[in-house]
Design a protein around this motif. Structure first.
Motif, PDB file in Angstrom:
ATOM      1  N   LYS A  61      88.685   7.147   2.882  1.00  0.00           N
ATOM      2  CA  LYS A  61      87.293   7.359   2.486  1.00  0.00           C
ATOM      3  C   LYS A  61      86.799   6.225   1.595  1.00  0.00           C
ATOM      4  O   LYS A  61      85.673   5.751   1.752  1.00  0.00           O
ATOM      5  CB  LYS A  61      87.139   8.689   1.746  1.00  0.00           C
ATOM      6  N   ILE A  64      86.109   3.170   3.741  1.00  0.00           N
ATOM      7  CA  ILE A  64      84.882   3.345   4.526  1.00  0.00           C
ATOM      8  C   ILE A  64      83.647   3.212   3.638  1.00  0.00           C
ATOM      9  O   ILE A  64      82.691   2.517   3.988  1.00  0.00           O
ATOM     10  CB  ILE A  64      84.899   4.705   5.258  1.00  0.00           C
ATOM     11  N   PHE A  65      83.669   3.861   2.480  1.00  0.00           N
ATOM     12  CA  PHE A  65      82.508   3.822   1.592  1.00  0.00           C
ATOM     13  C   PHE A  65      82.258   2.416   1.057  1.00  0.00           C
ATOM     14  O   PHE A  65      81.109   1.985   0.961  1.00  0.00           O
ATOM     15  CB  PHE A  65      82.680   4.816   0.438  1.00  0.00           C
ATOM     16  N   VAL A  67      83.118  -0.449   2.489  1.00  0.00           N
ATOM     17  CA  VAL A  67      82.627  -1.274   3.602  1.00  0.00           C
ATOM     18  C   VAL A  67      81.153  -0.965   3.852  1.00  0.00           C
ATOM     19  O   VAL A  67      80.337  -1.887   4.049  1.00  0.00           O
ATOM     20  CB  VAL A  67      83.475  -1.058   4.878  1.00  0.00           C
ATOM     21  N   CYS A  68      80.795   0.307   3.829  1.00  0.00           N
ATOM     22  CA  CYS A  68      79.377   0.683   3.989  1.00  0.00           C
ATOM     23  C   CYS A  68      78.526   0.087   2.872  1.00  0.00           C
ATOM     24  O   CYS A  68      77.414  -0.391   3.125  1.00  0.00           O
ATOM     25  CB  CYS A  68      79.214   2.196   4.014  1.00  0.00           C
ATOM     26  N   ALA A  69      79.032   0.096   1.643  1.00  0.00           N
ATOM     27  CA  ALA A  69      78.286  -0.471   0.523  1.00  0.00           C
ATOM     28  C   ALA A  69      78.057  -1.962   0.733  1.00  0.00           C
ATOM     29  O   ALA A  69      76.959  -2.467   0.464  1.00  0.00           O
ATOM     30  CB  ALA A  69      79.021  -0.226  -0.785  1.00  0.00           C
ATOM     31  N   LEU A  71      77.919  -3.478   3.638  1.00  0.00           N
ATOM     32  CA  LEU A  71      76.934  -3.604   4.719  1.00  0.00           C
ATOM     33  C   LEU A  71      75.521  -3.305   4.217  1.00  0.00           C
ATOM     34  O   LEU A  71      74.561  -4.017   4.570  1.00  0.00           O
ATOM     35  CB  LEU A  71      77.293  -2.677   5.877  1.00  0.00           C
ATOM     36  N   PHE A  72      75.372  -2.273   3.398  1.00  0.00           N
ATOM     37  CA  PHE A  72      74.064  -1.957   2.829  1.00  0.00           C
ATOM     38  C   PHE A  72      73.568  -3.095   1.938  1.00  0.00           C
ATOM     39  O   PHE A  72      72.394  -3.439   1.947  1.00  0.00           O
ATOM     40  CB  PHE A  72      74.100  -0.655   2.038  1.00  0.00           C
ATOM     41  N   ARG A  75      72.308  -5.852   4.037  1.00  0.00           N
ATOM     42  CA  ARG A  75      70.990  -5.472   4.563  1.00  0.00           C
ATOM     43  C   ARG A  75      69.904  -5.648   3.489  1.00  0.00           C
ATOM     44  O   ARG A  75      68.820  -6.141   3.779  1.00  0.00           O
ATOM     45  CB  ARG A  75      71.036  -4.014   5.038  1.00  0.00           C
ATOM     46  N   LEU A  95      71.290   4.145  -1.205  1.00  0.00           N
ATOM     47  CA  LEU A  95      72.513   4.323  -0.412  1.00  0.00           C
ATOM     48  C   LEU A  95      73.643   3.434  -0.922  1.00  0.00           C
ATOM     49  O   LEU A  95      74.793   3.858  -1.001  1.00  0.00           O
ATOM     50  CB  LEU A  95      72.246   4.023   1.062  1.00  0.00           C
ATOM     51  N   THR A  96      73.305   2.212  -1.266  1.00  0.00           N
ATOM     52  CA  THR A  96      74.313   1.286  -1.792  1.00  0.00           C
ATOM     53  C   THR A  96      74.880   1.807  -3.104  1.00  0.00           C
ATOM     54  O   THR A  96      76.100   1.812  -3.303  1.00  0.00           O
ATOM     55  CB  THR A  96      73.702  -0.115  -1.998  1.00  0.00           C
ATOM     56  N   THR A  99      77.158   4.936  -2.388  1.00  0.00           N
ATOM     57  CA  THR A  99      78.448   4.624  -1.750  1.00  0.00           C
ATOM     58  C   THR A  99      79.361   3.860  -2.707  1.00  0.00           C
ATOM     59  O   THR A  99      80.570   4.112  -2.736  1.00  0.00           O
ATOM     60  CB  THR A  99      78.254   3.832  -0.449  1.00  0.00           C
TER      61      THR A  99
END
Length: 126
Positions: A61, A64-65, A67-69, A71-72, A75, A95-96, A99
């Motif tokens: 988890k 994943i979190f 990596v998402c941060a 990516l956000f 962006r 969101l950043t 996460t």
């Protein structure tokens, strides 16, 4: 492990805890009839197994979190040039932040658990 020790360990990990302590499990094993040295070894072994399960679960988890941060955040950096849609930028900032904070909380919990096991091992010289 014998069934009595197994039952104590399973009961201990089945209960909710505010903070996980190897010494608490050791005390329960001693109260269940184990010698002090055997209880310390069994508690460390049980916690090592618990940590590896938590590492698989929470560690995945966290990865994943984080990596998402990233990516956000990428962006957000791409959107910062345009500055046209403030609402979308605000959503990605939220969101950043979420996460990152959640990933850091889980990683700190994993680190705390590993340190608890290591300090108990050092204290008992196992």
């Amino acid at each position: 492990m014998e069934t009595g020790k197994e039952a104590i360990v399973q009961q201990y990990f089945g209960e909710p805890h505010k903070q996980w302590r190897v010494a608490d499990l050791e005390q329960r094993l001693v109260a269940g009839g184990c010698s002090r040295e055997e209880a310390a070894q069994q508690a460390v072994l049980a916690y090592d197994g618990y940590f590896s399960r938590q590492m698989k679960k929470k560690g995945t988890k966290v990865l994943i979190f984080l990596v998402c941060a990233v990516l956000f955040l990428a962006r957000i950096l791409m959107m910062a040039d345009k500055m046209g849609n403030v609402k979308e930028l605000s959503v990605f900032l939220a969101l950043t932040a979420y996460t990152l904070v959640q990933g850091l909380i889980w990683s700190i919990q994993l680190f705390q658990l590993k340190e608890e096991i290591s300090s108990f091992r050092d204290l008992r010289k196992l």
